[in-house]
Design a protein around this motif. Structure first.
Motif, PDB file in Angstrom:
ATOM      1  N   TYR A 112     -20.882  -7.977  42.165  1.00  0.00           N
ATOM      2  CA  TYR A 112     -21.578  -9.041  41.437  1.00  0.00           C
ATOM      3  C   TYR A 112     -22.784  -9.470  42.260  1.00  0.00           C
ATOM      4  N   ARG A 113     -23.926  -9.490  41.600  1.00  0.00           N
ATOM      5  CA  ARG A 113     -25.164  -9.683  42.349  1.00  0.00           C
ATOM      6  C   ARG A 113     -25.358 -11.113  42.815  1.00  0.00           C
ATOM      7  N   ILE A 114     -25.881 -11.217  44.019  1.00  0.00           N
ATOM      8  CA  ILE A 114     -26.244 -12.528  44.548  1.00  0.00           C
ATOM      9  C   ILE A 114     -27.746 -12.678  44.317  1.00  0.00           C
ATOM     10  N   VAL A 115     -28.107 -13.750  43.646  1.00  0.00           N
ATOM     11  CA  VAL A 115     -29.501 -13.952  43.290  1.00  0.00           C
ATOM     12  C   VAL A 115     -29.997 -15.236  43.949  1.00  0.00           C
ATOM     13  N   GLY A 116     -31.026 -15.078  44.763  1.00  0.00           N
ATOM     14  CA  GLY A 116     -31.647 -16.254  45.349  1.00  0.00           C
ATOM     15  C   GLY A 116     -32.749 -16.740  44.427  1.00  0.00           C
ATOM     16  N   THR A 117     -32.683 -17.992  44.048  1.00  0.00           N
ATOM     17  CA  THR A 117     -33.649 -18.493  43.081  1.00  0.00           C
ATOM     18  C   THR A 117     -33.738 -20.004  43.240  1.00  0.00           C
ATOM     19  N   ASP A 118     -34.353 -20.686  42.304  1.00  0.00           N
ATOM     20  CA  ASP A 118     -34.231 -22.146  42.355  1.00  0.00           C
ATOM     21  C   ASP A 118     -33.487 -22.632  41.125  1.00  0.00           C
ATOM     22  N   THR A 119     -33.208 -23.914  41.109  1.00  0.00           N
ATOM     23  CA  THR A 119     -32.265 -24.412  40.102  1.00  0.00           C
ATOM     24  C   THR A 119     -32.824 -24.349  38.679  1.00  0.00           C
ATOM     25  N   THR A 120     -34.143 -24.150  38.542  1.00  0.00           N
ATOM     26  CA  THR A 120     -34.697 -24.024  37.184  1.00  0.00           C
ATOM     27  C   THR A 120     -34.143 -22.779  36.482  1.00  0.00           C
ATOM     28  N   PHE A 121     -33.659 -21.837  37.311  1.00  0.00           N
ATOM     29  CA  PHE A 121     -33.040 -20.625  36.752  1.00  0.00           C
ATOM     30  C   PHE A 121     -31.898 -20.995  35.801  1.00  0.00           C
ATOM     31  N   LEU A 122     -31.136 -22.011  36.191  1.00  0.00           N
ATOM     32  CA  LEU A 122     -29.994 -22.419  35.360  1.00  0.00           C
ATOM     33  C   LEU A 122     -30.462 -22.981  34.020  1.00  0.00           C
ATOM     34  N   ASP A 123     -31.571 -23.737  34.074  1.00  0.00           N
ATOM     35  CA  ASP A 123     -32.088 -24.316  32.828  1.00  0.00           C
ATOM     36  C   ASP A 123     -32.560 -23.222  31.880  1.00  0.00           C
ATOM     37  N   LEU A 124     -33.099 -22.160  32.483  1.00  0.00           N
ATOM     38  CA  LEU A 124     -33.617 -21.043  31.690  1.00  0.00           C
ATOM     39  C   LEU A 124     -32.541 -20.526  30.739  1.00  0.00           C
ATOM     40  N   TYR A 125     -31.329 -20.418  31.247  1.00  0.00           N
ATOM     41  CA  TYR A 125     -30.241 -19.865  30.432  1.00  0.00           C
ATOM     42  C   TYR A 125     -29.329 -20.952  29.895  1.00  0.00           C
ATOM     43  N   ASP A 126     -29.770 -22.182  30.085  1.00  0.00           N
ATOM     44  CA  ASP A 126     -28.967 -23.291  29.595  1.00  0.00           C
ATOM     45  C   ASP A 126     -27.566 -23.273  30.218  1.00  0.00           C
ATOM     46  N   ALA A 127     -27.500 -22.871  31.466  1.00  0.00           N
ATOM     47  CA  ALA A 127     -26.202 -22.758  32.126  1.00  0.00           C
ATOM     48  C   ALA A 127     -25.786 -24.117  32.680  1.00  0.00           C
ATOM     49  N   LYS A 128     -24.524 -24.462  32.453  1.00  0.00           N
ATOM     50  CA  LYS A 128     -24.036 -25.757  32.921  1.00  0.00           C
ATOM     51  C   LYS A 128     -22.908 -25.551  33.923  1.00  0.00           C
ATOM     52  N   VAL A 129     -22.883 -26.432  34.916  1.00  0.00           N
ATOM     53  CA  VAL A 129     -21.834 -26.325  35.924  1.00  0.00           C
ATOM     54  C   VAL A 129     -20.540 -26.874  35.328  1.00  0.00           C
ATOM     55  N   ALA A 130     -19.506 -26.051  35.347  1.00  0.00           N
ATOM     56  CA  ALA A 130     -18.221 -26.490  34.803  1.00  0.00           C
ATOM     57  C   ALA A 130     -17.401 -27.193  35.871  1.00  0.00           C
ATOM     58  N   LYS A 131     -17.449 -26.629  37.074  1.00  0.00           N
ATOM     59  CA  LYS A 131     -16.686 -27.204  38.185  1.00  0.00           C
ATOM     60  C   LYS A 131     -17.594 -27.252  39.396  1.00  0.00           C
ATOM     61  N   GLY A 132     -17.479 -28.306  40.185  1.00  0.00           N
ATOM     62  CA  GLY A 132     -18.287 -28.396  41.398  1.00  0.00           C
ATOM     63  C   GLY A 132     -19.695 -28.877  41.098  1.00  0.00           C
ATOM     64  N   ARG A 133     -20.662 -28.325  41.800  1.00  0.00           N
ATOM     65  CA  ARG A 133     -22.029 -28.810  41.665  1.00  0.00           C
ATOM     66  C   ARG A 133     -22.994 -27.678  41.925  1.00  0.00           C
ATOM     67  N   ILE A 134     -24.280 -27.968  41.764  1.00  0.00           N
ATOM     68  CA  ILE A 134     -25.329 -27.000  42.060  1.00  0.00           C
ATOM     69  C   ILE A 134     -25.493 -26.895  43.579  1.00  0.00           C
ATOM     70  N   TRP A 135     -25.983 -25.738  44.046  1.00  0.00           N
ATOM     71  CA  TRP A 135     -26.194 -25.589  45.496  1.00  0.00           C
ATOM     72  C   TRP A 135     -27.268 -26.557  45.982  1.00  0.00           C
ATOM     73  N   ARG A 136     -27.069 -27.007  47.250  1.00  0.00           N
ATOM     74  CA  ARG A 136     -28.087 -27.878  47.853  1.00  0.00           C
ATOM     75  C   ARG A 136     -28.617 -27.285  49.138  1.00  0.00           C
ATOM     76  N   GLN A 137     -27.789 -26.424  49.722  1.00  0.00           N
ATOM     77  CA  GLN A 137     -28.170 -25.900  51.027  1.00  0.00           C
ATOM     78  C   GLN A 137     -28.023 -24.402  51.050  1.00  0.00           C
ATOM     79  N   ASP A 138     -28.552 -23.811  52.123  1.00  0.00           N
ATOM     80  CA  ASP A 138     -28.411 -22.372  52.284  1.00  0.00           C
ATOM     81  C   ASP A 138     -26.926 -22.007  52.297  1.00  0.00           C
ATOM     82  N   TYR A 139     -26.647 -20.835  51.826  1.00  0.00           N
ATOM     83  CA  TYR A 139     -25.296 -20.261  51.807  1.00  0.00           C
ATOM     84  C   TYR A 139     -24.341 -20.967  50.841  1.00  0.00           C
TER      85      TYR A 139
END
Lengths: 442, 211
Positions: A112-139
């Motif tokens: 499964y590919r690891i994609v480095g991007t910014d959080t606007t990527f999620l908006d592009l696909y209308d993806a919503k976090v079901a559990k937890g939160r969006i990344w804030r830091q490296d790794y």
């Protein structure tokens, strides 16, 4: 005891002939349904993942490969592009570009590919976090639902990535830092289901351990903090959103353009409008820069055309099988008439009319068609259920057999018409059974 | 009541067959005798509306059936006429009881299982309700075909050589059953045969002679 029951019992009294006809119909219909279901879902996959992206910009190479890689994540990247060359796309005053989202590829976990991007990527696909939160830091990574399912990752799990986009089990970065799952996305039937998302610096960090060190001064604080911060971040789970905002605001926000010497894989671009300027924009990029621009909709149409010729062949095969089924139906009904001319005559003696005999044969044909259809529907959906797993392994896209297309009604209609035509001549012949002549033969 | 008048029939390329005028009272039992080639079966098919005459009239139950359309004939036959053939044919995919059900259905009578059981029991076939035709003996088949002929209480029962394939014992048994069931249902019974064993059994005989 009505005609339908009689027709059914007649069919059942010749189980082998019925089985042959059912199998033929079932096979033909099953193949068509299978193709329809796969085709529909592939198209849907393509459509949904277009996500309003007007242009993909990356390293020169095959435009189709670039689209497949950066939008559908099924091909290898065409190469990297230096951040310094991308400055124009991130200019908020750009006349054509409304939005530009950087992508960095190169690593994977269990394929499964690891994609480095910014959080606007999620908006592009209308993806919503079901559990937890969006990344804030490296790794920190947010994973798609399919990844969570198939790679058995949960919130808080940590893992090493492997270098490259396939899981060959060797190139694992087992030194350095582990990725940590901080969020899981809701399933939304887009490419985000199958991705592991993190910020862009993480990808850089994984690949340039040395450079990474000397870079630290530049985009430092964030990095430093994150190295020691894991436990602390663990507590963050329960913090409410307000805290997060404060914390983010405290750190210096990451700006891609602050790192001109780094590289990314591609940029997903949305246009402000589709005017002449936008129309000429890709050509300008291709001719005047070292970058390559490709329009997803064009490339996808090319892919479809290519796939289309393959599915066309299968469709032709399916049509041939269905046609043979109709002929088989015709032959078995027609040849059954000789053996049951007395029965047909007897039906007349008992008060049945020519219409009765006609209807009986037609009903037999239609029953076979309907049963064959049901068998075919079952086989088609079952096929998607079984082969869907294989397809998922190569496309990372979940194919579901639990889908009903309106074309499936159409197949029933076609089958009914076809079997009616196939039964027509036997039915007419049956209706013309000469009763007196037949019964005086003894 | 069966009345025919100047009945003629001609097969394609064959000679014209002329039949004597017939008058059979309602409820009577009669025999149409003749050697082969005298048109016995043709006459029976004419009387039962399976063939239409070139000329002449056939009145059954005050209905001139020679004037009926084919579809009306089918309906008339289903309603008023029961036929027993020399070789009984059934719907092989159906059980004995279902064969009788379809006879009720096709003649637009309501399905009446009780009647079916009653008729079969009378014909000593009570245990064969759910048997398939191929499981029956020759004599049983002939009795089932009698059951089928009378299931709808027809006004007329025609039997075409019902006994010629049977041995003496079965021959007389079948004849007895035919007469008995016809009487019980107040049906006119007409047996067409060349079987001389039956001559003594019937008072009214119509003899067909070669043309």
């Amino acid at each position: 005891m009505n005609l339908i029951k009689l027709a059914w019992k007649n069919l059942r009294s010749k189980p082998l002939s019925m089985l042959l006809n059912l199998l033929l119909f079932g096979l033909g219909v099953g193949l068509v349904v299978f193709l329809l279901l796969i085709n529909f879902q592939v198209s849907q996959n393509f459509e949904k993942n277009l996500a309003g992206i007007d242009l993909v910009v990356g390293a020169k190479g095959s435009p189709m490969q670039m689209i497949l890689c950066n939008m559908y994540h099924i091909d290898a990247p065409t190469g990297n592009i230096p951040v310094k060359d991308t400055r124009a796309f991130f200019n908020p005053k750009h006349p054509v570009v409304k939005e530009a989202i950087p992508l960095s590829l190169g690593d994977s976990y269990k394929a499964y590919r690891i994609v480095g991007t910014d959080t606007t990527f999620l908006d592009l696909y209308d993806a919503k976090v079901a559990k937890g939160r969006i990344w804030r830091q490296d790794y920190e990574v947010v994973i798609g639902s399919l990844v969570a399912d198939r790679a058995h990752l949960h919130l808080g799990d940590q893992f090493y990535s492997s270098h490259g986009l396939v899981d060959d089990g060797i190139n694992i970065h087992d030194h350095g830092q582990k990725f940590r799952v901080v969020g899981i996305l809701e399933p939304n039937q887009t490419v985000t289901d199958q991705l592991i998302l993190c910020n862009t610096p993480t990808i850089w960090a994984v690949h340039d351990h040395e450079e990474h060190d000397h870079e630290e001064g530049e985009h430092g604080e964030g990095h430093d903090a994150e190295h020691d911060d894991h436990d602390h971040a663990g507590h963050d789970h329960d913090h409410d959103h307000a805290d997060a905002v404060i914390e983010d605001a405290a750190a210096k926000p990451f700006n891609l353009l602050d790192h001109p010497e780094e590289a990314i894989t591609s940029i997903l671009v949305k246009f402000r409008n589709r005017g002449v300027q936008a129309l000429n924009f890709p050509r300008a990029i291709n001719e005047q820069t070292d970058l390559m621009a490709a329009q997803p909709s064009w490339q996808i149409n090319r892919v479809r055309d290519m796939m289309g010729s393959g599915t066309d062949m299968l469709r032709l095969l399916a049509a041939a099988i269905i046609f043979v089924s109709a002929i088989s139906l015709f032959i078995s009904l027609f040849s059954s008439l000789r053996g049951r001319k007395y029965e047909l005559a007897i039906l007349r003696v008992m008060g049945g009319s020519r219409k009765t005999l006609f209807a009986l044969i037609i009903i037999e044909g239609l029953i076979l068609a309907v049963l064959g259809y049901l068998l075919g529907i079952l086989l088609g959906h079952l096929g998607v259920g079984i082969l869907g797993g294989e397809l998922e392994a190569s496309y990372k896209y979940r194919f579901t057999p639990w889908l009903w297309l309106k074309e499936e009604y159409l197949i029933l209609l076609v089958l009914l018409i076809l079997s009616f035509i196939a039964s027509l001549i036997p039915a007419i012949k049956a209706s013309r059974t000469p009763i007196s002549e037949t019964l005086s033969e003894g | 009541m069966i009345t025919t008048n100047n009945l003629t029939y001609q097969y394609k390329g064959g000679a014209v067959m002329r039949f004597p005028n017939i008058e059979i009272a309602q409820g009577a039992h009669s025999l149409i005798l003749g050697t082969s080639g005298t048109g016995k079966t043709t006459l029976l098919h004419l009387l039962s509306g399976m063939l239409s005459p070139q000329a002449g009239s056939i009145e059954i139950q005050d209905q001139d059936i020679s004037k009926l359309s084919e579809a009306s004939l089918d309906a008339f036959r289903g309603k008023n006429i029961g036929i027993v053939f020399q070789v009984p044919h059934f719907l092989s995919a159906l059980t004995v009881a279902e064969n009788l059900e379809i006879a009720q259905k096709l003649s637009k009578h309501p399905i009446n299982i009780q009647r079916i059981e009653e008729v079969l029991t009378k014909l000593n076939l009570g245990s064969k309700l759910n048997a398939y035709p191929h499981q029956l003996s020759q004599g049983e088949k002939q009795r089932v075909s009698i059951a089928r002929a009378i299931i709808n209480k027809p006004a007329v029962i025609f039997a075409d050589e019902p006994t010629s394939a049977l041995d003496d014992k079965n021959c007389f048994e079948v004849t007895k059953l035919l007469k008995q069931t016809a009487s019980e249902n107040n049906a006119t019974l007409v047996i067409v045969t060349h079987d001389n064993r039956l001559k003594e059994e019937f008072d009214k005989k119509i003899i067909l002679e070669e043309a």
